[in-house]
Each structure stands twice: as structure tokens, then as C-alpha cells.
Design an enzyme around this catalytic site. Structure first.
Site, mmCIF file in Angstrom:
data_model
loop_
_atom_site.group_PDB
_atom_site.id
_atom_site.type_symbol
_atom_site.label_atom_id
_atom_site.label_comp_id
_atom_site.label_asym_id
_atom_site.label_seq_id
_atom_site.Cartn_x
_atom_site.Cartn_y
_atom_site.Cartn_z
ATOM 1 N N SER A 101 -4.203 -3.762 6.620
ATOM 2 C CA SER A 101 -3.464 -3.255 5.470
ATOM 3 C C SER A 101 -4.232 -3.467 4.161
ATOM 4 C CB SER A 101 -2.087 -3.920 5.435
ATOM 5 O OG SER A 101 -1.253 -3.345 4.469
ATOM 6 N N ASP A 241 -2.797 1.631 -0.148
ATOM 7 C CA ASP A 241 -3.545 0.482 0.347
ATOM 8 C C ASP A 241 -4.369 0.909 1.544
ATOM 9 O OD1 ASP A 241 -1.373 0.845 2.022
ATOM 10 O OD2 ASP A 241 -1.164 -1.284 2.469
ATOM 11 N N ASP A 243 -4.194 0.913 4.801
ATOM 12 C CA ASP A 243 -3.648 1.719 5.904
ATOM 13 C C ASP A 243 -2.600 2.711 5.423
ATOM 14 O OD1 ASP A 243 -1.709 -0.207 5.334
ATOM 15 O OD2 ASP A 243 -1.056 -0.384 7.410
ATOM 16 N N ASP A 245 0.342 2.555 4.077
ATOM 17 C CA ASP A 245 1.780 2.420 4.296
ATOM 18 C C ASP A 245 2.506 1.984 3.028
ATOM 19 O OD1 ASP A 245 1.013 -0.247 4.194
ATOM 20 O OD2 ASP A 245 2.120 -0.845 5.999
#
Length: 450
Positions: A101, A241, A243, A245
């Protein structure tokens, strides 16, 4: 929090804490637990972010999955919410995302979704952990033609992009937007997605090289995006960010619009359209006091959960709520997604700007922040800090001083070796002093030597 899986999957320094051997074992145990009751050959999809260790861990996970007789479908570089969506779209039995992440490049993680696109419940994670750590159950030895196959999916990006694009009924009328992809997963999808929306896009930090993910960019480092928006006179900026999400925004004046402000914007818009289910917004205990005040003023119910988008989602699912999220930018729209989705959030925000014909600064003004100070203390001793009387005395003294004019929240991070100290109140000088006092005592009693 489990022994391997924290609030957001298994995470650690790649090749040191999160080794190939451990990834192999997670692949084996997860494939076994999630597919042992099936009467067909299982299919597990795997996505990854752009960090250099993701290919290595993908190979180890794939080997573990195939050794249990399950087929592995590799999606390539793709956002975490795409895996959660595609596991249902492709009728897969489970989905795995390889990502840490927002963390620096040396970290990586493994997050598992069930066949419905939801993060695994604690009971299933505990069973996987027990097989790996306690050898609680012998795994079968699969040979010959019963071993799993590996395929690569070429349509994953397009299928995910079409899904997000179709959550609104038209384009966004050429809104000038700067988009920071954090040199991460959004780099694989954002150009195609926002190009389909008729937005006037300017992309930055969308050239991943394996080591530049989240490096001075993205939602954890907003400085470059703020300057870019002001210099190029954009109507807003969007930051993801690693990833993708989570999503944070910048208004036309270069002011940060965090997850709490985004939640206020979405809740007010949905209420006006009579689409805010049960007139309720879901936040967390870390939500700014200003969000609670916004909710009271607009006669909206605000439910606060524990920190972590999984807890927000659990509350939303239990009661059928339509929107919820975190200050960090994890926003969940239950009509469209089973997890936080940064690009979906951005699309919904652009759609509101177009529909209401208002600048982001005006939309965000529906909520006024209380001053808030957040200190992160890197810890060496993971013993619960609540067991330390001296630390607790400092926390209670701060709470007593603030009274009803503020609050203190101290918690251990679920994804990093940190204790987070958050203090909120009306006087910034007071809360900064109190936060420093608590952070200093935690550093002395639990912290890593500096």
C-alpha cells in the site's frame, strides 16, 4: 491482530520478514483452506503493485497455489480494488493482492480476498496462520495432472476500468485535474480510466521503475501535487497511494482535502439525492471532530468504528449503509465496491463537481477541521502500551486537560511497528505540547533507539 495477518494482510520487509519461503507457505495454506470444500478445480487470481519485490513474491505465491492443485491467474500490475472486483467478475474462488500500500519500497504485503471480493474474516486467517506456524494440519501432496496451471490475464485492466467508468452516467466535462499515481498501481489504469471521462488530465509520478513507488509522491507526500495544481491552475488534484485503494484531493487553491472532507462531500450529495441509506455515514474513531459537527448540522447519523477500512466495511455491510471511510482516504461505496477504491472515489468526486457546478473549495467547506496533531513513534517493544502505567498516566492527564474541548487517541498501528498518537482540540499550541509529551514517554519506554 493475528500472528501473520494484521488489519490489512501479512506485511513486512520483503525478503527479510516477508520471505519467498513465507509467501510460498501462505500460497499453499490459503489455497488449501479456501478451496478444500470445492468440487471443482479452484482458480485464484493474483494482482500486484509496482514495487521491485512484487514479481518475486508473485512467483512464490503462484508456486504454493499450484502445488495445492489450484490454478493461478496472474493479473499483473493492478490496483487492490481491481482484484476485489475481478475475483467476482471472473468467478474465481479467491483473490490475492501483493502490495504494501502506502509503505516504502522495502516493504511488501499479501492481502487475500474471498470469492465475494471481501477481505478474509479473522477465523479463516487464523486457520491459515495455524497451518503455517503450528503445522496444525498436514497438507496433501498433489502430483501429476492434478497440479495447478498458470495463466496470464490480458483483459484485467480494461475490465476494471470499464467497471469504474460505468459508475457514473456521463463524462465530467473537461475538468482540469492533476493526477498523482504514486508510481504505483494506478499507473497501469489511470490514463485509460480518466481518458474515458472527458477530463483534462495532467499525470505526475506515473512512471514506476520498481523502486520509486510512494517515494516523495502520492497520498503520503502531497507537496508536489499541491505545487503542481497551483502552478498549472488546475481545478483540483488527485493523489493515490501505492495500490490505489485510497485517494486524497487538493482544491484549486492548493489546499488539502482529506478523507473526512471527502466523506462530508459524498454524504451531503447522497442525502440530497435521497441515496444516503438510513441517513447514515460511517467513519472511524480517528475521524476529525469537525466531521461529527458536520453530521450534526446536516442531521446525518455518523457511526464511528475502529480504525481500519475492514471495520468500516463490516459496519456498512451489517446495516446496508452506502458510504463510509477513513481520514486517510479509504472511501467505500458499497453500491460499487467491496473495499476502498481510490480511483472510484476520484470519479465520484469529479462527477459531483460537474453535477453541482461548484469548485472543490466550496464543496469541501461544508466541514471545518478541528486542529489535529498526529505523532508516529517507531517502536521496538510490541508489548501493549496500555500495560505501562506511566504511559497511561500521561494519556489520562492529557484527556483531563482537554475535557470536552478535545480528545486523545493512542493506538498501535495494524500495519507498521508504530504507535500513533493523535490529539485533537481547539488550541493548536496546547495539543502539540500534549502530543509531544505522550510521544516522548512512549519513545522512552517502547521506542527504537535514535
Amino acid at each position: 491482530m493475528g500472528r501473520l495477518f494484521g488489519t490489512d494482510g501479512a506485511r513486512g520487509v520483503a525478503n527479510s520478514e516477508l520471505t519467498c519461503e513465507l509467501a510460498l507457505e501462505i500460497g499453499r495454506a490459503a489455497a488449501y483452506v479456501l478451496t478444500k470444500e470445492l468440487n471443482h478445480k479452484a482458480k485464484i487470481i493474483i494482482g500486484k503493485d509496482t514495487r521491485i519485490s512484487s514479481d518475486m513474491l508473485e512467483s512464490a505465491l503462484t508456486a504454493g497455489i499450484c502445488s495445492m492443485g489450484a490454478d493461478a491467474m496472474l493479473l499483473g500490475d493492478i490496483p487492490t480494488p481491481a482484484v476485489a472486483f475481478l475475483v467476482r467478475e471472473y468467478n474465481a474462488d479467491a483473490g490475492i493482492m501483493i502490495s504494501a500500500s502506502h509503505n516504502p519500497v522495502e516493504y511488501n504485503g499479501i492481502k487475500i480476498f474471498n470469492r465475494d471480493g471481501f477481505k478474509l474474516p479473522d477465523k479463516i486467517q487464523d486457520e491459515i496462520e495455524s497451518i503455517i506456524l503450528d503445522k496444525s494440519e498436514p497438507l496433501p501432496v498433489i502430483i501429476g495432472g492434478e497440479l495447478g496451471n498458470v495463466t496470464r490475464c490480458r483483459s484485467a485492466v480494461n475490465d476494471y476500468v470499464e467497471h469504474v467508468r460505468n459508475t457514473i452516467d456521463s463524462g465530467v466535462g473537461g475538468i482540469k485535474v492533476a493526477i498523482d499515481c504514486a508510481n504505483g498501481s494506478a499507473s497501469a489504469t489511470a490514463h485509460q480510466l480518466f481518458g474515458k471521462l472527458d477530463a483534462n488530465c495532467r499525470f505526475i509520478n506515473c512512471e514506476p521503475d520498481g523502486v520509486n513507488i510512494n517515494k516523495n509522491c502520492g497520498s503520503t507526500h502531497m507537496e508536489d501535487l499541491i505545487e503542481y495544481v497551483k502552478e498549472h491552475r488546475c481545478q483540483l488534484g488527485i493523489a493515490f497511494d501505492g495500490d490505489a485503494d485510497r485517494c486524497l484531493a487538493v482544491d484549486e487553491n492548493g489546499n488539502l482535502v482529506d478523507g473526512d472532507h471527502l466523506l462530508a462531500i459524498f454524504a451531503k450529495h447522497l442525502k440530497a439525492k435521497d441515496k444516503l441509506v438510513s441517513n447514515t455515514l460511517v467513519g472511524t474513531v480517528m475521524s476529525n471532530m469537525g466531521l461529527f459537527e458536520f453530521a450534526r448540522e446536516n442531521k446525518i447519523n455518523l457511526v464511528a468504528t475502529a480504525v481500519g477500512d475492514r471495520y468500516v466495511l463490516e459496519e456498512m455491510l451489517e446495516h446496508g449503509y452506502s458510504v463510509g471511510g477513513e481520514q486517510s482516504g479509504h472511501i467505500i461505496f458499497s453500491d460499487y465496491a467491496t473495499t476502498g477504491d481510490g480511483q472510484l472515489t476520484a470519479v465520484q468526486l469529479l462527477n459531483i463537481m460537474k453535477k453541482e457546478r461548484k469548485p472543490l473549495s466550496e464543496l469541501a467547506a461544508v466541514m471545518t477541521d478541528y486542529p489535529q496533531v498526529l505523532k508516529n513513534v517507531k517502536i521496538a517493544d510490541r508489548t501493549p502500551f496500555e500495560e505501562d502505567k506511566e504511559i497511561m498516566q500521561h494519556i489520562k492527564a492529557a484527556e483531563k486537560q482537554l475535557g470536552k474541548n478535545g480528545r486523545v487517541l493512542v493506538r498501535a498501528s495494524g500495519t507498521e511497528p508504530l504507535i500513533r498518537v493523535m490529539i485533537e482540540g481547539k488550541d493548536i499550541n496546547v495539543i502539540e505540547r500534549l502530543a509531544d509529551q505522550i510521544a516522548n514517554i512512549i519513545q522512552i519506554k517502547r521506542g527504537v533507539e535514535i
